[in-house]
Write a protein that holds these residues in place. Sequence first.
Motif, mmCIF file in Angstrom:
data_model
loop_
_atom_site.group_PDB
_atom_site.id
_atom_site.type_symbol
_atom_site.label_atom_id
_atom_site.label_comp_id
_atom_site.label_asym_id
_atom_site.label_seq_id
_atom_site.Cartn_x
_atom_site.Cartn_y
_atom_site.Cartn_z
ATOM 1 N N PRO A 129 0.790 -1.237 0.000
ATOM 2 C CA PRO A 129 0.000 0.000 0.000
ATOM 3 C C PRO A 129 0.819 1.282 0.000
ATOM 4 O O PRO A 129 0.302 2.340 -0.332
ATOM 5 C CB PRO A 129 -0.850 -0.104 1.278
ATOM 6 N N HIS B 171 3.176 1.659 -2.036
ATOM 7 C CA HIS B 171 3.646 1.773 -3.438
ATOM 8 C C HIS B 171 2.420 1.630 -4.344
ATOM 9 O O HIS B 171 1.477 2.415 -4.236
ATOM 10 C CB HIS B 171 4.729 0.696 -3.643
ATOM 11 N N ALA C 286 -1.357 1.658 -3.335
ATOM 12 C CA ALA C 286 -1.992 2.891 -2.838
ATOM 13 C C ALA C 286 -3.224 3.266 -3.654
ATOM 14 O O ALA C 286 -4.127 3.925 -3.129
ATOM 15 C CB ALA C 286 -0.989 4.040 -2.846
ATOM 16 N N LYS D 287 0.206 11.404 14.531
ATOM 17 C CA LYS D 287 1.184 10.307 14.325
ATOM 18 C C LYS D 287 0.785 9.026 15.047
ATOM 19 O O LYS D 287 1.206 7.941 14.667
ATOM 20 C CB LYS D 287 2.574 10.749 14.790
ATOM 21 N N ARG E 275 -2.451 7.404 7.179
ATOM 22 C CA ARG E 275 -1.897 8.398 6.255
ATOM 23 C C ARG E 275 -2.910 8.670 5.156
ATOM 24 O O ARG E 275 -3.689 7.775 4.821
ATOM 25 C CB ARG E 275 -0.623 7.874 5.604
ATOM 26 N N LEU E 276 -2.873 9.843 4.593
ATOM 27 C CA LEU E 276 -3.743 10.096 3.442
ATOM 28 C C LEU E 276 -3.193 9.299 2.272
ATOM 29 O O LEU E 276 -2.066 9.554 1.822
ATOM 30 C CB LEU E 276 -3.722 11.580 3.057
ATOM 31 N N MET E 277 -3.946 8.354 1.798
ATOM 32 C CA MET E 277 -3.491 7.527 0.676
ATOM 33 C C MET E 277 -3.524 8.376 -0.603
ATOM 34 O O MET E 277 -4.432 9.195 -0.785
ATOM 35 C CB MET E 277 -4.392 6.302 0.523
ATOM 36 N N PHE F 20 -1.252 10.480 -1.268
ATOM 37 C CA PHE F 20 -0.591 11.743 -0.933
ATOM 38 C C PHE F 20 0.849 11.492 -0.534
ATOM 39 O O PHE F 20 1.133 10.549 0.202
ATOM 40 C CB PHE F 20 -1.306 12.420 0.247
ATOM 41 N N HIS G 211 5.228 11.674 -1.653
ATOM 42 C CA HIS G 211 6.098 10.923 -2.554
ATOM 43 C C HIS G 211 7.545 11.100 -2.126
ATOM 44 O O HIS G 211 7.912 12.174 -1.658
ATOM 45 C CB HIS G 211 5.926 11.411 -3.994
ATOM 46 N N TYR H 134 0.529 21.416 7.888
ATOM 47 C CA TYR H 134 1.205 20.115 7.991
ATOM 48 C C TYR H 134 1.624 19.644 6.595
ATOM 49 O O TYR H 134 2.780 19.291 6.359
ATOM 50 C CB TYR H 134 0.256 19.098 8.640
ATOM 51 N N LYS I 124 5.501 19.716 4.946
ATOM 52 C CA LYS I 124 6.126 18.430 4.582
ATOM 53 C C LYS I 124 6.119 18.213 3.065
ATOM 54 O O LYS I 124 6.553 17.172 2.580
ATOM 55 C CB LYS I 124 5.388 17.281 5.271
ATOM 56 N N ASN J 42 -0.298 12.221 -5.392
ATOM 57 C CA ASN J 42 0.552 11.475 -6.327
ATOM 58 C C ASN J 42 -0.322 10.784 -7.384
ATOM 59 O O ASN J 42 -1.537 10.949 -7.393
ATOM 60 C CB ASN J 42 1.468 10.497 -5.571
ATOM 61 N N VAL J 43 0.317 10.000 -8.236
ATOM 62 C CA VAL J 43 -0.384 9.397 -9.387
ATOM 63 C C VAL J 43 -1.605 8.576 -8.977
ATOM 64 O O VAL J 43 -2.569 8.439 -9.722
ATOM 65 C CB VAL J 43 0.610 8.543 -10.220
#
Length: 402
Positions: free
Chosen positions: A236, A238, A241, A268, A273-275, A277, A279, A326, A330, A335-336
């Motif tokens: 997940p 990679h 996701a 934390k 995590r926001l999937m 998002f 990279h 946040y 960071k 992402n794709v």
Amino acid sequence: VIDIRKLYGQANVFTYDPGFTSTAACDSSITYIDGDVGELLYRGYPIEQLAEKSHHLEVCYLLLYGELPNAAQMKDFEGRVTRHTMLHEQIQYFFRGFRRDAHPMATMVGVVGALSSFYHDSLDINDPWQREVAAIRMIAKLPTIAAWAYKYSIGQPFVYPKNALSYAGNFLHMCFAVPCEDYVVQPALERAMDRIMMLHADHEQNASTSTVRLAGSSGANPFACIAAGIACLWGPAHGGANQACLEMLKEIGSVDRIPEYIAKAKDKTSGFRLMGFGHRVYKNFDPRAKVMKESADEVLDLLGVHDNPLLQVAKELERIALEDDYFVQKKLYPNVDFYSGIILEAMGFPTSMFTPIFALSRTVGWISQWKEMIGDPQQKIGRPRQLYVGPTRRDYTDVRHR
Ligand code: ACO
């Protein structure tokens, strides 16, 4: 850039770099990423131009051979790929051996690894011609394998490749055609599928590509190496996701619940995590995500799906996150994988097929990187070092005295 081999020679000195955040393991002339500006080039060509003007098989040629093909080269390449789209008839028994509810990625890892038991002639990696045949076989057969994994999981008969169709059209045909009905591939969906394939075709030394290179560095056969790459992609963090992201968007469900999930992603202790998002390399927009977002709008419009709730949640999530300190500090951007699942679901794919589609699209990247590595005279077996933190030397005690 420091070449550690020249610096330290054979001395027993090495760098400690968990996750290889700042270690280059190879030279490569295939794909370039500038993560600060959000640029992705295949052999020098910007991904946005390729996504608009090219098509997946042309991109395959480009990645494999380094240049765009002329018309004759393209025709010859298409002919070579389509000659290999069929699977050996006995490979069906592999599919039938899996449980129906197996994840298609599990099936793909097994079946792709098993190809090495069918194509013995492709196993001689020292012969450049056999490496070439292995590459073509893999590019040609992965869509068939992914489509059959899907068909098997839903209890429908396997559909054989139709070579008159395009690469993307043929994949849609093998997934959605049924013997009792006519199936015509919609050109708009074929184009969207093709674009997804191009956007995923290569991404330099990511986890799965590095896995393929590491497996290949020992001289393992190309089918075994690609099976290793597929296994790594499944995670997940990679390629998995895209499935995790759509599941997350569904779980959020409506825009009013977004702040709750943003807060959870920032906490934390939540382990969430926001999937889709963030990279390792992009500290700016992933250029593929931009194209994917436009594509999502186009595909949903073409399918007559207006006000798709998942797309609304995704766009609002992106907007809120990009205004949040946040995520800004960071440098976490979509992402794709953030928008691809929305397109694939609208096309009719279940979430379990998202990562297999990524895998079949990435196959050309993996095999191009594998070929580059095998042809590199500097190539050595991959062998990271470690910092040992276990016990120092001690003597064995008999079980009666423990
Ligand atoms: N949501 C919330 N916080 C995040 C996220 C996220 N999606 N991604 C990273 N962070 C935070 C981390 O908690 C960490 O915070 P810290 O510095 O306070 O400890 C910081 O950002 C850096 O994160 P790392 O995990 O150290 O970054 P890394 O480069 O190792 O990981 C990764 C990159 C794995 C992609 C990560 O961003 C992530 O898990 N994203 C979600 C999964 C995902 O979308 N994966 C697909 C990647 S693209 C692809 O493979 C096709």
